[in-house]
Design a protein around this motif. Structure first.
Motif, mmCIF file in Angstrom:
data_model
loop_
_atom_site.group_PDB
_atom_site.id
_atom_site.type_symbol
_atom_site.label_atom_id
_atom_site.label_comp_id
_atom_site.label_asym_id
_atom_site.label_seq_id
_atom_site.Cartn_x
_atom_site.Cartn_y
_atom_site.Cartn_z
ATOM 1 N N LEU A 151 -0.125 -13.616 28.800
ATOM 2 C CA LEU A 151 -0.808 -12.397 29.230
ATOM 3 C C LEU A 151 -0.998 -11.432 28.063
ATOM 4 O O LEU A 151 -1.102 -10.220 28.249
ATOM 5 N N ALA A 152 -1.016 -11.994 26.843
ATOM 6 C CA ALA A 152 -1.283 -11.203 25.634
ATOM 7 C C ALA A 152 -0.318 -10.032 25.470
ATOM 8 O O ALA A 152 -0.680 -8.976 24.959
ATOM 9 N N ILE A 162 -4.361 -22.327 15.560
ATOM 10 C CA ILE A 162 -5.379 -21.691 16.403
ATOM 11 C C ILE A 162 -5.609 -20.237 15.991
ATOM 12 O O ILE A 162 -4.655 -19.486 15.772
ATOM 13 N N LEU A 163 -6.882 -19.853 15.927
ATOM 14 C CA LEU A 163 -7.273 -18.452 15.768
ATOM 15 C C LEU A 163 -7.810 -17.984 17.109
ATOM 16 O O LEU A 163 -8.701 -18.627 17.681
ATOM 17 N N VAL A 164 -7.290 -16.874 17.621
ATOM 18 C CA VAL A 164 -7.626 -16.447 18.975
ATOM 19 C C VAL A 164 -8.231 -15.048 18.994
ATOM 20 O O VAL A 164 -7.689 -14.116 18.395
ATOM 21 N N HIS A 179 -16.494 -6.772 28.024
ATOM 22 C CA HIS A 179 -15.894 -7.602 26.994
ATOM 23 C C HIS A 179 -16.361 -9.049 27.095
ATOM 24 O O HIS A 179 -16.594 -9.546 28.198
ATOM 25 N N PHE A 180 -16.472 -9.704 25.947
ATOM 26 C CA PHE A 180 -16.846 -11.107 25.924
ATOM 27 C C PHE A 180 -15.690 -11.978 26.407
ATOM 28 O O PHE A 180 -14.519 -11.612 26.306
ATOM 29 N N THR A 181 -16.024 -13.140 26.931
ATOM 30 C CA THR A 181 -15.010 -14.137 27.269
ATOM 31 C C THR A 181 -14.183 -14.465 26.029
ATOM 32 O O THR A 181 -14.719 -14.528 24.912
ATOM 33 N N SER A 182 -12.906 -14.662 26.212
ATOM 34 C CA SER A 182 -12.007 -14.977 25.101
ATOM 35 C C SER A 182 -12.487 -16.213 24.345
ATOM 36 O O SER A 182 -13.117 -17.106 24.925
ATOM 37 N N TYR A 183 -12.173 -16.259 23.057
ATOM 38 C CA TYR A 183 -12.680 -17.317 22.181
ATOM 39 C C TYR A 183 -11.572 -17.806 21.255
ATOM 40 O O TYR A 183 -10.803 -17.005 20.714
ATOM 41 N N GLY A 185 -10.779 -23.474 27.451
ATOM 42 C CA GLY A 185 -9.321 -23.532 27.385
ATOM 43 C C GLY A 185 -8.706 -22.292 28.007
ATOM 44 O O GLY A 185 -9.278 -21.679 28.904
ATOM 45 N N GLY A 186 -7.543 -21.929 27.500
ATOM 46 C CA GLY A 186 -6.790 -20.823 28.068
ATOM 47 C C GLY A 186 -5.795 -21.343 29.078
ATOM 48 O O GLY A 186 -6.114 -22.223 29.900
#
Length: 325
Positions: free
Chosen positions: A152-153, A123-125, A106-110, A54-55
């Motif tokens: 963009l957080a 959703i928990l991001v 950094h890990f890929t976003s989850y 996603g994303g």
């Protein structure tokens, strides 16, 4: 390479969990008037699990790629299996992945998506690598007709760099800001909103941005007009969506399809809408294409699975009821 559209924002690994244990509770304490709740301290069964990517940046890119638009994506992923899967899925839809940044720190976003029986979600991001997108690493010779900017957080510095680049290179902007961007408020964002060709929010987001009561649609619309984006789009869930251009508001009624999942519906609508503008430069056609794309999305699990794979027929477009309001 010349693109029709480049999408910018996050790329995530998603896990969906559906459970009958989630209770819907109506309360003014929740911004939408309804909360999805579990008993504190309880242990609950999940009836279904589904893995996807996603994303915002990748979700919208799939629609553009499927509709044969020359599409690229600017995002940041980890050097991990999740990041590799994101690349593979984009390539299946002919989306160019050469602009994607790889992050070794950094890990890929989850995201963990909690689904109710009705298909609605919370959703928990974990932002992860997406939070560290670096504009300095983007080739400055890229050429595109459009940027489609998603969350963009809250990185306002990055956002301003993108808008500055777009203005210098005469690139049209479609902007669907995330929660963190909207927290800056309408006053601080107005200059950027004014530059956007398309400014796209859902009704809850619009309510927060202009600081109005969720139920007072007329006041929300009036305040949104003052932000001066050329085209304003406000999606309103199962009810449909609104778009304003040249002083006129239009309403597109949804098909009323019972959703299996609503995650990514906003991305499907926004990418369908901008695809319509790119293909025909016609607001009504854009609204119809967006409505059909979002309707397909909510009928399947995942944030990409049900989106259009080709342009709908004239008959399908005419099914969408659009009126002036």
């Amino acid at each position: 390479m010349f693109y029709d559209v480049i999408t910018i924002g996050s790329a995530t690994r998603d896990v969906y969990l559906r459970s009958p244990a989630f209770d819907l509770i109506k309360s003014d304490k929740f911004s939408t008037g309804t909360g999805s709740c579990l008993a504190l301290g309880s242990k609950n069964e999940a009836s279904e699990i589904f893995l996807d990517t996603g994303g915002g940046a990748t979700n919208v890119a799939i629609t553009f790629g499927n509709l044969k638009l020359k599409t690229g994506t600017i995002t940041n992923i980890g050097d991990d299996p999740a990041g590799k899967e994101i690349i593979q899925i984009l390539k299946k839809s002919k989306v160019d992945t050469s602009l994607i940044q790889r992050d070794r720190k950094h890990f890929t976003s989850y995201s963990t998506l909690l689904l109710t029986k009705s298909g609605h979600r919370s959703i928990l991001v974990y932002r992860g690598a997406s939070k560290f997108l670096n504009w300095k690493k983007v080739p400055k010779d890229i050429r595109t007709k459009w940027f489609y900017i998603t969350s963009l957080a809250g990185n306002i510095k990055l956002l301003k760099e993108i808008f500055k680049f777009a203005k210098k290179n005469k690139i049209r902007i479609a902007w669907n800001p995330g929660k963190k961007e909207l927290e800056f408020g309408a006053k601080k964002l107005k200059g950027l909103i004014r530059q956007a060709e398309v400014f796209n929010l859902n009704r809850e987001e619009a309510t927060k941005l202009v600081r109005e009561v969720y139920k007072d649609k007329k006041k929300i619309f009036k305040k949104m007009e003052k932000l001066e984006s050329r085209i304003i789009v406000i999606t309103d869930g199962a009810r449909g969506a609104y778009a304003r251009n040249d002083g006129q508001w239009y309403f597109a009624k949804s098909f009323g399809t019972k959703p299996v999942n609503t995650t990514g519906a906003g991305d499907a609508f926004g990418s369908g809408f901008v695809s319509g503008l790119i293909i025909k430069n016609d607001l009504k056609y854009a609204l119809a294409l967006a409505t059909i794309n979002a309707d397909g999305l909510i009928q399947k699990m995942g944030a990409k699975s049900g989106v259009l794979t080709k342009l709908p027929s004239k008959k399908e477009i005419e099914r969408v009821v659009i009126k002036k309001i």
